[in-house]
Design a protein around this motif. Structure first.
Motif, PDB file in Angstrom:
ATOM      1  N   UNK A 112       0.836  -1.207   0.000  1.00 22.28           N
ATOM      2  CA  UNK A 112       0.000   0.000   0.000  1.00 22.28           C
ATOM      3  C   UNK A 112       0.869   1.253   0.000  1.00 22.28           C
ATOM      4  N   UNK A 113       1.904   1.251   0.813  1.00 20.24           N
ATOM      5  CA  UNK A 113       2.806   2.399   0.867  1.00 20.24           C
ATOM      6  C   UNK A 113       3.565   2.566  -0.451  1.00 20.24           C
ATOM      7  N   UNK A 114       3.961   1.421  -1.041  1.00 22.98           N
ATOM      8  CA  UNK A 114       4.657   1.463  -2.327  1.00 22.98           C
ATOM      9  C   UNK A 114       3.763   2.082  -3.405  1.00 22.98           C
TER      10      UNK A 114
ATOM     11  N   UNK B 158      -6.187  -2.918   5.271  1.00 26.25           N
ATOM     12  CA  UNK B 158      -7.236  -2.003   4.836  1.00 26.25           C
ATOM     13  C   UNK B 158      -7.020  -0.603   5.398  1.00 26.25           C
ATOM     14  N   UNK B 159      -6.717  -0.507   6.704  1.00 31.50           N
ATOM     15  CA  UNK B 159      -6.521   0.801   7.330  1.00 31.50           C
ATOM     16  C   UNK B 159      -5.295   1.511   6.748  1.00 31.50           C
ATOM     17  N   UNK B 160      -4.241   0.738   6.452  1.00 34.85           N
ATOM     18  CA  UNK B 160      -3.056   1.344   5.846  1.00 34.85           C
ATOM     19  C   UNK B 160      -3.380   1.859   4.447  1.00 34.85           C
ATOM     20  N   UNK B 161      -4.182   1.097   3.706  1.00 32.38           N
ATOM     21  CA  UNK B 161      -4.575   1.533   2.367  1.00 32.38           C
ATOM     22  C   UNK B 161      -5.428   2.794   2.428  1.00 32.38           C
TER      23      UNK B 161
ATOM     24  N   UNK C 119       1.145   8.491   4.879  1.00 31.70           N
ATOM     25  CA  UNK C 119       1.731   7.222   5.322  1.00 31.70           C
ATOM     26  C   UNK C 119       2.935   7.465   6.224  1.00 31.70           C
ATOM     27  N   UNK C 120       3.378   8.728   6.347  1.00 33.08           N
ATOM     28  CA  UNK C 120       4.421   9.072   7.308  1.00 33.08           C
ATOM     29  C   UNK C 120       4.166  10.506   7.751  1.00 33.08           C
ATOM     30  N   UNK C 121       5.114  11.116   8.414  1.00 32.41           N
ATOM     31  CA  UNK C 121       4.929  12.465   8.955  1.00 32.41           C
ATOM     32  C   UNK C 121       5.393  13.567   8.000  1.00 32.41           C
TER      33      UNK C 121
ATOM     34  N   UNK D   8      -9.582  10.049  12.157  1.00 37.04           N
ATOM     35  CA  UNK D   8      -8.813  11.272  12.378  1.00 37.04           C
ATOM     36  C   UNK D   8      -8.047  11.683  11.119  1.00 37.04           C
ATOM     37  N   UNK D   9      -7.453  10.708  10.439  1.00 35.23           N
ATOM     38  CA  UNK D   9      -6.744  11.012   9.204  1.00 35.23           C
ATOM     39  C   UNK D   9      -7.709  11.495   8.128  1.00 35.23           C
ATOM     40  N   UNK D  10      -8.927  10.968   8.121  1.00 32.98           N
ATOM     41  CA  UNK D  10      -9.940  11.466   7.191  1.00 32.98           C
ATOM     42  C   UNK D  10     -10.231  12.931   7.463  1.00 32.98           C
ATOM     43  N   UNK D  11     -10.332  13.286   8.735  1.00 37.32           N
ATOM     44  CA  UNK D  11     -10.593  14.678   9.092  1.00 37.32           C
ATOM     45  C   UNK D  11      -9.473  15.605   8.667  1.00 37.32           C
ATOM     46  N   UNK D  12      -8.226  15.146   8.782  1.00 34.53           N
ATOM     47  CA  UNK D  12      -7.079  15.965   8.374  1.00 34.53           C
ATOM     48  C   UNK D  12      -7.095  16.220   6.870  1.00 34.53           C
TER      49      UNK D  12
END
Length: 590
Positions: free
Chosen positions: A35-37, A73-76, A84-86, A151-155
Motif C-alpha cells: 500500500x505504501x509502495x 485495509x486501514x493502511x490503504x 503514510x508518514x509524517x 482522524x486522518x480522514x478529518x485531516x
C-alpha cells in the motif's frame, strides 16, 4: 525493500516492477508495504509523464481497501488519504480527500445464489462501510486503529477545504444507485440521502458510540477523530457535551488530556476559522480538569487562537483565558475535606500546584495580550477618547470610559482582583501585568491602573477588601507588593510629571530638553515591557500636538547645539506623530 527503494527512486522501481508478482501475497506486513509502495509511486512527480503507470499503482492501492485484513485495509485508507508518514503535504492530503469522494472501485458482490458480479462503488462508501464494521468490533486495537483512520480522514478533509476545493460534500455521489445490478445493502429510502454529508453523519454516529469503550486510550483517539471531523459550519454542542462528560472520568491521565489539547492546536492550524470553537472546547478542559492541564500547552493554544480569531473574535478568545482566573484557588488545610471537579484540595499538592501554574499562565497571558485583544494601545487606539472625556477629573473620566472598551475593562477587573485574592506568585504576576497594560494603554485606562496600584501599594485596597481571605498572611504593609509596585509607580510618575511640565514651560531652554526627556522615558518604559519605540509617545499624543502648535506660534527655532527645526521634525515624524499635525512646521521651515 522495494518500498524503501521506491522512496529513493520511484521511477526506476515503477519501470522494473511486475505487479503480478506482488499482488498475491499472504503476508499481511508485505501487503501493508505494498500500500505504501503504491502511494509513493502514484504520487511521484518523476512519473508525471507516465499517467498510465501511476493510474495502475493507484488502482492497486484502491483494491487494498477491500483487503480482508483490517491492518492492510486501514493502511490503504491512510495512503489513499495522502498519509503514510509524517512528511505528508497539504496538497497531497487535499487530493486524497477529493479522490476518495470522486473515484470508484469495482466491488464484488453476490448477484444470485452462485454467481458473482462487480459493481462500481464510490471509494468513500467502501471506506465508510468497512469503518462501521470495525467500530462494532470488541477488539481494542481495532477500535483504536479505526478511530485513527477517522482522524486522518478529518485531516485530509480539512486540507481540501483549506486549499479552496469545491464544497463537494453536498453533491449526490452514488451515480449507480438506480442501476439494475445495484444490490449492495442500500435500501430505497437511503438512495435519496446518498451524499457525503449523510455518509459522514452516519459514520460519526457510530464513532460516538465507541466512547463507551472502557479503554481510555480508545476514547481519547475517538475524541481526537471527532475534533478533526468537526466542521466550522456544523454545531459543536454535542461534541462539547461529550468531551465534558468524558474528561470528568478520573481514569484520564494528564498526558492523554494534553495530547487532546495539542490536537486542538493542530486543528486550528489546519482551519483558523475554528478558533472560537476550539477555544470553547479548551475552556471545558480548563474548568473540568485544571490540575491536569499543562499550562504551556494551553497557553500556546490561547496565543494561536487569539491571533487567528480575527477582529470580531478577539474578545471571545480573551474571555476563554479570563475564565481560568475565575477558578477557585486551592484552599488551606482546614478545607482539605472538600473536593470537587472545580475545586482542587490543598491536600493534593500536585493538583494544587498544577492549578496555580495554570492561573499564573493565564495572568501573564492577559497582561501581554489584553491590549491586542482590545485594540487599545497608547500609540494606536480603536476608540480614542474625545476631548470632552479628557477634560474630566480622573474619577469621572474612568467612570465615563468604562463602557468604551469592555474587553480591556474586563481584563483590568480580573487582574485587579488577582492582586489581592490569589497566591503570592499569582499576585506578583498580576501586578506586573497591570503595569504592562498601564504603560501600553492610553487614557483613561492608564490613570485607572495608576490609582489602583497606588492604593494597593499603600494597603488601601487591602483594607477595603479585608473580608476576602485566602489563608495567607498579607504582611504588615497591607499588600506585600510594595517593592514590586514602587518602580512601576515611579516610572508612571515620571511620565505624568513630564507631561505637566511640558504644558507649563515653553521657553527655548525647556524645549531643548524634549528629546532627552523623551529618550529617558522610553528607556525607563522599556525596562518593564516591550513598546514600539518608533511609535510610542511617553509624553502622550496630546502633549506632542500642543507642543507642535506652541512651537509654531511661538516662533522657536531650537538652533543651538544642533536642535534645528529639521531635526525636530524628523524626531516627531519617527515617533509617529501624524503628518497633519506637523504641517504648520513644514510651512514654517519653508
Amino acid at each position: 525493500m522495494t518500498f524503501e527503494l521506491a522512496t529513493q527512486d520511484p521511477y526506476a522501481v515503477a519501470m522494473a516492477l511486475a505487479l503480478e508478482e506482488v499482488l498475491h501475497s499472504h503476508d499481511v506486513l508485505a501487503r501493508v508495504s505494498l500500500a505504501r509502495l503504491c502511494h509513493t509511486i502514484s504520487r511521484a512527480k518523476s512519473l508525471n509523464e507516465r499517467p498510465d503507470i501511476k493510474s495502475q499503482f493507484n488502482a492497486l492501492m484502491y483494491q487494498l481497501l477491500i483487503d480482508p485484513s483490517d491492518t492492510v485495509c486501514f493502511e490503504a485508507i491512510t495512503c489513499a488519504l495522502g498519509k503514510y508518514d509524517n512528511t505528508d503535504r497539504m496538497e497531497v492530503r487535499a487530493l486524497g480527500w477529493y479522490n476518495l469522494t470522486r473515484e470508484f472501485l469495482k466491488v464484488p458482490y453476490k448477484a444470485g445464489k452462485s454467481s458473482k458480479k462487480k459493481c462500481p462503488q464510490l471509494l468513500i462508501k467502501v471506506v465508510m462501510r468497512r469503518l462501521k464494521i470495525s467500530f462494532r468490533s470488541s477488539s481494542r486495537p481495532v477500535l483504536h486503529a479505526a478511530a485513527r483512520v477517522v482522524q486522518e480522514m478529518g485531516k485530509s478533509r480539512a486540507a481540501a477545504f483549506a486549499l479552496g476545493l469545491l464544497n463537494i460534500e453536498g453533491d449526490v455521489v452514488n451515480t449507480y444507485s438506480k442501476s439494475s445490478d445495484w444490490d449492495h445493502g442500500t435500501s430505497e429510502s437511503e438512495e435519496n440521502e446518498d451524499t457525503i454529508r449523510s455518509l459522514l453523519a452516519s459514520l460519526m454516529e457510530v464513532v460516538r458510540t465507541t466512547v463507551a469503550c472502557e479503554c481510555v486510550y480508545v476514547r481519547a483517539m475517538v475524541i481526537k477523530a471527532l475534533i478533526w471531523m468537526q466542521s466550522p459550519q456544523e454545531s459543536f454542542d454535542e461534541l462539547k457535551l461529550l468531551i465534558a462528560s468524558e474528561i470528568s472520568d478520573p481514569s484520564w491521565s494528564a498526558a492523554l488530556l494534553n495530547d487532546v489539547l495539542l490536537t486542538l492546536h493542530a486543528r486550528f492550524k489546519a482551519t483558523p476559522d475554528m478558533a472560537i470553537i476550539l477555544l470553547e472546547i479548551a475552556r471545558i478542559f480548563a474548568t473540568k480538569v485544571p490540575g491536569k492541564i499543562d499550562a504551556d500547552v494551553l497557553q500556546l493554544l490561547w496565543k494561536t487562537c487569539l491571533v487567528g480569531a480575527g477582529p470580531d473574535g478577539k474578545h471571545t478568545a480573551l474571555e476563554a483565558v479570563t475564565l481560568v482566573l475565575d477558578l477557585p484557588p486551592p484552599q488551606p488545610g482546614s478545607m482539605s475535606g472538600l473536593t470537587s471537579i472545580n475545586r482542587v484540595s490543598a491536600s493534593d499538592p500536585k493538583s494544587a500546584l498544577a492549578l496555580q501554574r495554570l492561573v499564573q499562565a493565564a495572568v501573564w497571558f492577559l497582561g501581554e495580550n489584553a491590549n491586542y485583544a482590545a485594540s487599545e494601545f497608547a500609540w494606536e487606539s480603536a476608540t480614542p477618547p474625545g476631548i470632552a472625556l479628557m477634560m474630566l477629573d480622573a474619577d469621572k473620566m474612568v467612570a465615563a470610559a468604562s463602557s468604551r472598551n469592555p474587553t480591556l475593562v474586563s481584563a483590568l477587573t480580573r487582574l485587579q482582583r488577582c492582586t489581592f485574592s490569589s497566591s503570592w506568585e499569582v499576585r506578583i504576576l498580576a501586578a506586573q501585568a497591570l503595569t504592562t497594560i498601564a504603560i501600553r494603554s492610553g487614557e483613561p485606562y492608564r490613570i485607572q491602573i495608576y490609582e489602583f496600584l497606588h492604593a494597593l501599594a499603600e494597603g488601601g485596597v487591602q483594607y477595603k477588601l479585608s473580608d476576602i481571605s485566602n489563608g495567607e498572611d498579607q504582611g504588615a504593609s497591607g499588600s506585600g507588593l510594595g517593592s514590586l509596585l514602587s518602580p512601576a509607580l515611579k516610572v508612571l510618575d515620571e511620565m505624568y510629571r513630564a507631561q505637566d511640565e511640558l504644558i507649563k514651560l515653553w521657553t527655548d531652554e525647556e524645549l531643548k530638553k524634549l528629546y532627552e526627556t523623551h529618550e529617558s522615558l522610553l528607556n525607563l518604559v522599556s525596562l518593564f515591557c516591550y513598546v514600539p519605540r518608533a511609535k510610542y509617545l511617553p509624553l502622550g499624543p496630546t502633549r506632542y500636538e500642543s507642543l507642535i502648535f506652541s512651537f509654531f506660534f511661538g516662533g522657536h527655532m531650537l538652533t543651538e547645539q544642533g536642535y534645528d527645526i529639521n531635526r525636530f521634525l524628523s524626531f516627531l515624524f519617527n515617533d509617529g506623530v501624524p503628518v497633519s499635525l506637523m504641517q504648520p512646521l513644514f510651512i514654517h521651515r519653508t
